[in-house]
Design a protein around this motif. Structure first.
Motif, short mmCIF file in Angstrom:
data_model
loop_
_atom_site.label_atom_id
_atom_site.label_comp_id
_atom_site.label_asym_id
_atom_site.label_seq_id
_atom_site.Cartn_x
_atom_site.Cartn_y
_atom_site.Cartn_z
N ALA A 41 0.83 -1.21 0.00
CA ALA A 41 0.00 0.00 0.00
C ALA A 41 0.86 1.26 0.00
O ALA A 41 1.91 1.30 0.66
CB ALA A 41 -0.92 0.00 1.22
N THR A 42 0.42 2.25 -0.76
CA THR A 42 0.99 3.60 -0.86
C THR A 42 2.38 3.64 -1.49
O THR A 42 2.94 4.72 -1.68
CB THR A 42 1.05 4.32 0.51
N ALA A 43 2.95 2.48 -1.83
CA ALA A 43 4.33 2.44 -2.34
C ALA A 43 4.33 2.47 -3.87
O ALA A 43 3.50 3.13 -4.50
CB ALA A 43 5.05 1.22 -1.79
N PRO A 153 -8.47 7.74 12.19
CA PRO A 153 -7.66 8.89 12.58
C PRO A 153 -7.68 9.96 11.48
O PRO A 153 -7.52 9.64 10.30
CB PRO A 153 -6.25 8.30 12.75
N ALA A 154 -7.87 11.21 11.87
CA ALA A 154 -8.03 12.29 10.89
C ALA A 154 -6.80 12.44 10.00
O ALA A 154 -6.92 12.85 8.85
CB ALA A 154 -8.32 13.60 11.62
N ASP A 159 -11.10 12.28 3.01
CA ASP A 159 -11.36 12.59 1.60
C ASP A 159 -11.30 11.36 0.70
O ASP A 159 -10.95 11.45 -0.48
CB ASP A 159 -10.38 13.65 1.08
N GLY A 160 -11.64 10.19 1.25
CA GLY A 160 -11.66 8.98 0.44
C GLY A 160 -10.31 8.31 0.24
O GLY A 160 -10.19 7.35 -0.54
N PHE A 161 -9.29 8.79 0.94
CA PHE A 161 -7.94 8.24 0.80
C PHE A 161 -7.38 7.83 2.15
O PHE A 161 -7.71 8.42 3.19
CB PHE A 161 -6.98 9.28 0.21
N MET A 162 -6.48 6.83 2.12
CA MET A 162 -5.60 6.60 3.25
C MET A 162 -4.39 7.51 3.01
O MET A 162 -3.71 7.39 1.98
CB MET A 162 -5.14 5.15 3.34
N GLN A 163 -4.15 8.39 3.94
CA GLN A 163 -3.09 9.38 3.79
C GLN A 163 -1.75 8.81 4.27
O GLN A 163 -1.71 7.80 4.98
CB GLN A 163 -3.44 10.64 4.59
N VAL A 164 -0.68 9.49 3.89
CA VAL A 164 0.65 9.12 4.38
C VAL A 164 1.27 10.37 5.01
O VAL A 164 2.04 11.10 4.39
CB VAL A 164 1.55 8.57 3.24
N PRO A 165 0.93 10.63 6.28
CA PRO A 165 1.33 11.88 6.92
C PRO A 165 2.83 12.05 7.10
O PRO A 165 3.31 13.16 7.35
CB PRO A 165 0.62 11.83 8.28
N VAL A 177 2.55 7.58 -1.49
CA VAL A 177 1.50 8.55 -1.80
C VAL A 177 0.18 8.04 -1.22
O VAL A 177 0.06 6.86 -0.86
CB VAL A 177 1.36 8.77 -3.32
N LYS A 178 -0.80 8.91 -1.13
CA LYS A 178 -2.10 8.51 -0.60
C LYS A 178 -2.73 7.45 -1.50
O LYS A 178 -2.41 7.34 -2.69
CB LYS A 178 -3.02 9.72 -0.49
N GLN A 179 -3.66 6.66 -0.94
CA GLN A 179 -4.27 5.56 -1.69
C GLN A 179 -5.75 5.49 -1.38
O GLN A 179 -6.18 5.65 -0.24
CB GLN A 179 -3.59 4.24 -1.33
N SER A 180 -6.54 5.22 -2.41
CA SER A 180 -7.99 5.14 -2.28
C SER A 180 -8.41 4.10 -1.24
O SER A 180 -7.92 2.97 -1.22
CB SER A 180 -8.61 4.77 -3.63
#
Length: 268
Positions: A41-43, A153-154, A159-165, A177-180
């Motif tokens: 994921a996200t990679a 977690p916020a 916004d419909g994505f798993m974020q990568v803070p 990067v973020k992923q749906s």
């Protein structure tokens, strides 16, 4: 021997037909394989660059897939992307490159993807390797496998994505990067009898401060792999051991190709 003109023309025509027929490569016994590596994921395919290079240096053929919306394909990122999109990515890579006897390797979330690929085109696969990867049952999503996702977690899901803070604006690529979120919500199919019969290796990356026995007792993916009679291996390192020790992981993958499943009694 002499030929009449008509017989000579017929002979030449038959030779032309034979030379025009497509020639399929014959699988060799030289220990060289075709690897398709699927990231988590996200990679992106970049995560496999060094491991892939070691495999190439060893004489193997390597394809580093990058799933839609991730890695260098981040310009295609969208909340409409789901697990099926990513399964299609890898299936089409194999079909359009006309690959056969593939050693399919998935890491982390990539286990969901390769499970779907196994179900779709088992006839193109020689062996499958799950590297610290999700091992779902038929009809499960990755969230089903690992239990309820609970409160979101916020800083991780919005916004419909798993974020990568941990990735900050201005960070130079390569990076996650973020992923749906749909990628994690969609169930996978794993019911094709030919897929169930494929030889598979499950590898758990085990850090120094973790007990393999304790991990095995809690890890649903590990338990699913054992129940299916897959070969179980462990490798020292964190969840991204392919970046920590790319040479070691490359050797591990290549050695895993000879693993064979242990028959499981009916009803188990």
């Amino acid at each position: 021997m002499t030929f009449q003109p008509i017989r000579l023309i017929a002979l030449l025509a038959s030779l032309l037909v034979l030379t025009a027929l497509p020639v399929r490569a014959v699988a060799s016994d030289d220990g060289k394989h075709t690897f398709v590596l699927v990231h988590g994921a996200t990679a992106g395919g970049w995560e496999w660059k060094r491991t892939g290079q070691f495999l190439t240096d060893d004489g193997h053929t390597v394809y580093r897939a990058t799933l839609t919306g991730l890695g260098e394909r981040m310009h295609l990122n969208s909340t409409d992307i789901d697990l099926q999109t990513h399964i299609n990515d890898v299936v089409n890579l194999i079909l359009f490159e006309d690959l056969h006897d593939v050693v399919l390797t998935g890491h982390s979330y990539g286990g969901m993807v390769v499970t779907g690929v196994m179900d779709r085109i088992p006839e193109r696969l020689k062996h499958v390797v799950f590297l610290d990867a999700a091992v779902p049952q038929d009809g499960q999503s990755i969230w089903d496998l690992f239990g309820s996702r609970g409160p979101m977690p916020a800083d991780r899901f919005r916004d419909g994505f798993m974020q990568v803070p941990w990735v900050k604006p201005g960070d130079a690529p390569p990076h996650s990067v973020k992923q749906s979120i749909k990628c994690f919500e969609q169930p996978v199919s794993y019911r094709n009898p030919a897929a169930l019969a494929l030889p598979v290796t499950y590898v758990a990356f085990v850090p120094k401060d973790q007990s393999a026995q304790e991990r095995a007792s809690k890890d649903k993916s590990w338990q699913n792999a054992v129940a299916r009679g897959w070969t179980i291996r462990t490798f020292p390192g964190g969840h991204v051991a392919q970046q920590e020790d790319p040479r070691g992981v490359a050797t591990l993958i290549a050695e895993s190709v000879d693993d064979r499943n242990t028959p499981v009694a009916a009803g188990q």
